[in-house]
Design a protein around this motif. Structure first.
Motif, short mmCIF file in Angstrom:
data_model
loop_
_atom_site.label_atom_id
_atom_site.label_comp_id
_atom_site.label_asym_id
_atom_site.label_seq_id
_atom_site.Cartn_x
_atom_site.Cartn_y
_atom_site.Cartn_z
N SER A 27 0.82 -1.21 0.00
CA SER A 27 0.00 0.00 0.00
C SER A 27 0.85 1.26 0.00
O SER A 27 0.47 2.28 -0.58
N VAL A 28 2.03 1.22 0.64
CA VAL A 28 2.94 2.36 0.56
C VAL A 28 3.41 2.55 -0.88
O VAL A 28 3.41 3.67 -1.42
N ILE A 29 3.80 1.47 -1.52
CA ILE A 29 4.26 1.53 -2.91
C ILE A 29 3.17 2.08 -3.82
O ILE A 29 3.39 2.99 -4.63
N LEU A 30 1.95 1.55 -3.68
CA LEU A 30 0.85 2.00 -4.52
C LEU A 30 0.52 3.46 -4.28
O LEU A 30 0.34 4.23 -5.23
N SER A 31 0.44 3.87 -3.03
CA SER A 31 0.10 5.25 -2.73
C SER A 31 1.13 6.21 -3.32
O SER A 31 0.78 7.25 -3.88
N ALA A 32 2.41 5.85 -3.20
CA ALA A 32 3.46 6.71 -3.73
C ALA A 32 3.40 6.80 -5.24
O ALA A 32 3.49 7.91 -5.82
N LEU A 33 3.22 5.68 -5.92
CA LEU A 33 3.21 5.68 -7.38
C LEU A 33 1.92 6.27 -7.95
O LEU A 33 1.94 7.00 -8.95
N LEU A 46 11.42 4.27 -2.73
CA LEU A 46 10.30 3.48 -2.20
C LEU A 46 10.70 2.74 -0.93
O LEU A 46 9.91 2.66 0.02
N VAL A 47 11.91 2.22 -0.92
CA VAL A 47 12.39 1.51 0.28
C VAL A 47 12.50 2.48 1.45
O VAL A 47 12.07 2.17 2.57
N ARG A 48 13.06 3.65 1.21
CA ARG A 48 13.23 4.64 2.28
C ARG A 48 11.88 5.13 2.79
O ARG A 48 11.69 5.32 3.99
N ALA A 50 9.04 3.47 2.76
CA ALA A 50 8.43 2.38 3.53
C ALA A 50 9.05 2.28 4.92
O ALA A 50 8.37 1.90 5.89
N GLU A 51 10.31 2.63 5.06
CA GLU A 51 10.95 2.58 6.36
C GLU A 51 10.30 3.54 7.36
O GLU A 51 10.30 3.28 8.56
N LEU A 52 9.75 4.64 6.87
CA LEU A 52 9.05 5.56 7.76
C LEU A 52 7.82 4.90 8.38
O LEU A 52 7.32 5.35 9.42
N PHE A 53 7.32 3.84 7.74
CA PHE A 53 6.18 3.08 8.24
C PHE A 53 6.65 1.82 8.99
O PHE A 53 5.86 0.92 9.24
N ASP A 54 7.94 1.81 9.34
CA ASP A 54 8.53 0.67 10.04
C ASP A 54 8.45 -0.62 9.23
O ASP A 54 8.27 -1.71 9.77
N ILE A 55 8.57 -0.49 7.92
CA ILE A 55 8.59 -1.64 7.02
C ILE A 55 10.04 -1.88 6.60
O ILE A 55 10.70 -0.97 6.08
N ARG A 56 10.53 -3.07 6.80
CA ARG A 56 11.92 -3.37 6.53
C ARG A 56 12.21 -3.35 5.03
O ARG A 56 11.36 -3.71 4.22
N PRO A 57 13.43 -2.94 4.63
CA PRO A 57 13.79 -2.91 3.22
C PRO A 57 13.56 -4.23 2.49
O PRO A 57 13.07 -4.25 1.36
N GLY A 58 13.89 -5.34 3.16
CA GLY A 58 13.68 -6.64 2.52
C GLY A 58 12.22 -6.91 2.22
O GLY A 58 11.88 -7.49 1.18
N THR A 59 11.34 -6.47 3.12
CA THR A 59 9.90 -6.65 2.90
C THR A 59 9.43 -5.83 1.71
O THR A 59 8.63 -6.30 0.89
N GLY A 78 16.30 -0.03 -12.16
CA GLY A 78 16.07 0.33 -10.76
C GLY A 78 14.90 1.25 -10.51
O GLY A 78 14.73 1.74 -9.38
N HIS A 79 14.08 1.50 -11.51
CA HIS A 79 12.90 2.34 -11.36
C HIS A 79 11.64 1.49 -11.59
O HIS A 79 11.58 0.72 -12.55
N TYR A 80 10.65 1.68 -10.72
CA TYR A 80 9.40 0.93 -10.82
C TYR A 80 8.29 1.85 -11.30
O TYR A 80 8.22 3.03 -10.90
N ALA A 81 7.41 1.31 -12.15
CA ALA A 81 6.32 2.09 -12.74
C ALA A 81 5.02 1.32 -12.67
O ALA A 81 5.01 0.08 -12.73
N LEU A 82 3.91 2.05 -12.53
CA LEU A 82 2.60 1.41 -12.56
C LEU A 82 2.36 0.74 -13.91
O LEU A 82 2.84 1.21 -14.95
N ALA A 83 1.56 -0.31 -13.91
CA ALA A 83 1.22 -1.02 -15.14
C ALA A 83 -0.20 -1.55 -15.05
O ALA A 83 -0.81 -1.59 -13.98
N GLY A 84 -0.72 -1.96 -16.18
CA GLY A 84 -2.01 -2.63 -16.23
C GLY A 84 -3.16 -1.81 -15.67
O GLY A 84 -3.28 -0.60 -15.90
#
Length: 265
Positions: A27-33, A46-48, A50-59, A78-84
């Motif tokens: 949901s962090v990824i989706l909201s940001a994108l 995106l990793v950084r 998510a860390e503000l939400f206490d979500i680990r980089p690996g997750t 290294g860049h992610y984009a919305l699709a579909g």
């Protein structure tokens, strides 16, 4: 430090009343994108975030990989984009920010799913398309709304008509299709939250980003499906008219904070 405490940081104004679930990595990824134009962000940002939400980089990285595998995202250098379907969701989200100004001539749009052998995926996609187009369900496979907007996308085996409908009581039909009192109460709640937290956004404190994300997500979700009915069918004091400009102001400050945050990454 857990996500719920993070979301409430700096405020005790009942943010849990917005009924937004704690943010997952997805949901962090989706909201940001969904809020980015174009909807492309580097993995490190995106990793950084998510860390503000206490979500680990690996997750976060695992969630990104799954979303690519599911066709929700694409990745390049290294860049992610919305699709579909998510690109259509962003279009619906953006459209919700701007109220229609089209005059209503009394016509209605009706969408009817006519196929007998539709799969569950087809039915789900049709329902999502109707909700995203601000239609309401009269009964299974029959959706309608006043024709003060464009026709919705027409999938295969769907009939769309536009014209006058004969009904005993238009107000009664509107009440049957949309719970206007509940929608207006939700809008008033969001107006209160935007007003209460506006000054916090101006602080540009990254520790408050989870709170701002939560409020923004609640408003965007609401505006995406707020029916945008003609004024003739709404109460004079319909609060969504006030909500949109308030959110435009809130979102401008929020977007500036996000641009600065992502640039720092």
């Amino acid at each position: 430090m857990n996500t719920r405490r993070n979301i409430s940081r700096g405020s005790d104004r009942g943010i849990d009343g917005l009924e937004i679930e704690p943010f997952s990595a997805r949901s962090v990824i989706l909201s940001a994108l969904l809020g980015s134009h174009p909807p492309v962000l580097p993995v490190r940002a995106l990793v950084r975030l998510a860390e503000l939400f206490d979500i680990r980089p690996g997750t976060t990285r695992t969630s990104l990989s799954r979303m690519v595998a599911n066709g929700e995202l694409t990745v390049a250098e290294g860049h992610y984009a919305l699709a579909g379907r998510l690109l259509e969701r962003q279009r619906e989200q953006d459209a919700g920010r701007h109220a229609t100004t089209r005059e209503w001539n009394g016509d209605w749009i009706t969408a009817i799913a006519s196929g007998d052998r539709r799969t569950m995926a087809d039915r789900r996609a049709f329902r999502q398309a109707m909700i995203g187009s601000r239609f309401a369900e009269l009964r299974p496979d029959i959706w309608l709304r006043p024709a003060n907007v464009d026709n919705p996308p027409r999938p295969d085996e769907v009939i769309i008509t536009r014209g006058v409908i004969e009904v005993d009581d238009t107000a009664d039909l509107v009440d049957r299709l949309w719970p206007l009192a509940a929608i207006d109460a939700r809008s008033q709640r969001l107006i209160h939250m935007l007003t209460a937290h506006r000054a916090e956004v101006d602080q540009q404190d990254d520790r408050l980003l989870p709170t701002t994300f939560t409020i923004s997500a609640a408003v965007v979700r609401f505006l995406r499906i707020e029916p945008q009915l003609p004024n003739d069918l709404l109460p004079n004091d319909w609060s969504a008219r006030e909500l949109r400009p308030l959110y435009d102001d809130f979102a401008a400050a929020f977007d500036e904070q996000l641009r600065r945050f992502f640039a720092s990454e």
